[in-house]
Each structure stands twice: as structure tokens, then as C-alpha cells.
Design a protein around this motif. Structure first.
Motif, PDB file in Angstrom:
ATOM      1  N   TYR A   1      -6.227   6.823   3.524  1.00  0.00           N
ATOM      2  CA  TYR A   1      -7.658   6.626   3.151  1.00  0.00           C
ATOM      3  C   TYR A   1      -8.153   5.435   3.852  1.00  0.00           C
TER       4      TYR A   1
ATOM      5  N   LEU B   1      -9.538   1.587  -3.420  1.00  0.00           N
ATOM      6  CA  LEU B   1      -8.649   2.528  -3.195  1.00  0.00           C
ATOM      7  C   LEU B   1      -8.295   3.603  -4.178  1.00  0.00           C
TER       8      LEU B   1
ATOM      9  N   LEU C   1       0.706  -1.314  -0.010  1.00  0.00           N
ATOM     10  CA  LEU C   1       0.101   0.093   0.131  1.00  0.00           C
ATOM     11  C   LEU C   1       0.821   1.265   0.002  1.00  0.00           C
TER      12      LEU C   1
ATOM     13  N   LYS D   1      -0.840   7.013   0.555  1.00  0.00           N
ATOM     14  CA  LYS D   1      -2.121   7.939   0.406  1.00  0.00           C
ATOM     15  C   LYS D   1      -3.167   6.770   0.505  1.00  0.00           C
ATOM     16  N   GLN D   2      -2.961   5.541   0.159  1.00  0.00           N
ATOM     17  CA  GLN D   2      -4.021   4.500   0.203  1.00  0.00           C
ATOM     18  C   GLN D   2      -4.233   3.992   1.786  1.00  0.00           C
TER      19      GLN D   2
END
Length: 96
Positions: free
Chosen positions: A9, A95, A2, A5-6
Motif C-alpha cells: 500500500y 494503513l 510493517l 500488505k502495508q
């Protein structure tokens, strides 16, 4: 793997979730791993809490759970582990 940013989130989505499983003084075992695997397939994102009577290192527990379930470790905050695994059948999270 990952991206940052993911992970941000996923952390925002996990904020309101309650822990589904607890790791107690006996630590992790095959039974717990199997149940986490089944639950994460349905949910994609879940929290696991580590109880105070567990004396193992929380980072080792998190890595073991992520490795044995094939999931990604999103975050360890306090005694709570956040795990993510994209579902094959019940994909709900998109995502960025």
C-alpha cells in the motif's frame, strides 16, 4: 514492523512522489538526519535518492537512515529509498 500488505500500500502511494533529499558523496551526517526527521514528521512517506557519486552500499545507507530517524524502510528500488514513519501530529495515511 510493517506487514507485506502495508508495504504494498505504501509503495503504491509513494509511486508518484519525487525524492525530497539526496545522499551525495559525503554520505549521511547528523545534519541530513535531522532534516529527514523533520520532513518525515510532516509527510509520513518520503523518498530519498542516492547520487551516483556515492560509493557506499545503498542497503547500508537505507538501514542507517531508517534506524537513526526511527522510520520503517518500505523499499529500495534502484538508487531510491522509500521511508515511512507515522506522524504524531499530522497523521494522513491510514494503513490497511
Amino acid at each position: 514492523m510493517l506487514t507485506g500488505k502495508q508495504k504494498r500500500y505504501l509503495r503504491s502511494l509513494a509511486h508518484h512522489l519525487d525524492p525530497v533529499f539526496q545522499v551525495g558523496k559525503n554520505g549521511t551526517n547528523d545534519h541530513l538526519i535531522r532534516h529527514i526527521n523533520d520532513a518525515i514528521e510532516k509527510r509520513e512517506l518520503m523518498k530519498v535518492s542516492i547520487l551516483n557519486n556515492n560509493l557506499d552500499d545503498k542497503h547500508e545507507i537505507a538501514e542507517e537512515l531508517a534506524g537513526k530517524t526511527g522510520s520503517e524502510l518500505v523499499q529500495i528500488i534502484g538508487s531510491t529509498i522509500i521511508l515511512y514513519k507515522e506522524s504524531r501530529d499530522n497523521r494522513q495515511i491510514e494503513l490497511p
